[in-house]
Design an enzyme around this catalytic site. Structure first.
Site, short mmCIF file in Angstrom:
data_model
loop_
_atom_site.label_atom_id
_atom_site.label_comp_id
_atom_site.label_asym_id
_atom_site.label_seq_id
_atom_site.Cartn_x
_atom_site.Cartn_y
_atom_site.Cartn_z
N LYS A 1 -10.03 33.80 -30.63
CA LYS A 1 -10.31 32.46 -30.07
C LYS A 1 -9.50 32.22 -28.79
CE LYS A 1 -11.42 30.35 -34.55
NZ LYS A 1 -10.95 31.43 -35.45
N THR B 1 -6.61 34.49 -16.60
CA THR B 1 -5.83 35.02 -17.71
C THR B 1 -6.74 35.54 -18.82
OG1 THR B 1 -3.98 33.54 -17.22
CG2 THR B 1 -4.09 34.45 -19.45
#
Length: 236
Positions: free
Chosen positions: A68, A75
């Site tokens: 998740k 990033t």
């Protein structure tokens, strides 16, 4: 992969939400050929379980890496680039547009499939409102599904309650993966939007994620086989 291309046995994903790689490997050995697809989530991944992804893949198993991810787009992109080397089949990210875009870019041409988590199955409308959302669960799920489709995400993680409405939005171009699955008579635990395996498949789910009802059972393999039978019956 379209629904017709998914082997019935691959539709059950057993969640290895266990405290150590050793415990997870012992469970995999107990389940043997009765399970072909496993989920590695937070608990196991952060207990040293990431190398297990490659071990399972080398044994011919499929792995759903349920991390998740959610961060700034760059990033997420870099993280997904690294994850493509682990051998997982599925990877989850939260269904925020920048996050999904970064994940798709990071995946590139690798075989890893990106799944977007719409709204957690432990949430209901009251939980969303408490978190500052003005939309209901169903409204937010549908909005995020539309965004995911545009961004090139491969599938969605949603509760079985939303499968029917999402099929109307995404057709069969995206896989629908449903946690919150509980066999008849099983404890609901912390899940709020749940359904039995047969009903979820009949509603249009492609894959079912089942954890505690299998791994905490006295005979995990028998429970897995019973779920397979219920899936097969639902598929007709």
């Amino acid at each position: 992969m379209t629904p017709a291309e998914i082997a019935p046995k691959d539709r059950l994903i057993v969640a290895l939400d266990l405290p150590s790689p050793e415990a997870a490997e012992a469970m995999v050995n107990r389940l043997g050929d009765s399970v072909t697809f496993y989920k590695v989530g937070y608990r196991l991944a952060y207990a040293g379980g990431l190398p297990l992804v490659g071990k399972l893949a080398d044994k011919g198993k499929k792995v759903f890496l349920d991390l998740k991810l959610h961060d700034i787009g760059n990033t997420v992109m870099q993280g997904v680039e690294s994850i493509t080397r682990l051998g997982a089949t599925f990877l989850t990210v939260h269904a925020y547009p920048q996050t999904m875009k970064g994940a798709v870019e990071g995946r590139g041409s690798a075989s890893l499939k990106i799944l977007a988590v719409t709204v957690l199955t432990s949430y209901n409308d009251d939980d969303l409102h408490a978190a500052g959302y003005r939309l209901s669960v169903s409204e937010l799920v549908e909005a995020r599904a539309q965004q995911a489709q545009v961004l090139g995400v491969d599938g969605l993680v949603c509760s079985p309650e939303e499968v029917g409405s999402l099929r109307k939005i995404v057709g069969h171009q995206m896989n629908l993966v449903t946690p919150g699955i509980r066999p008849a008579g099983a404890a609901t635990g912390d899940q709020k939007r749940i359904m039995t395996p047969g009903r979820a498949i009949a509603a249009g789910a492609d894959y079912l994620v089942v954890g505690r009802p299998v791994v905490e059972a006295a005979d995990p393999s028998a429970v897995a086989e019973a779920i397979h039978a219920e899936i097969a019956q639902a598929l007709g």
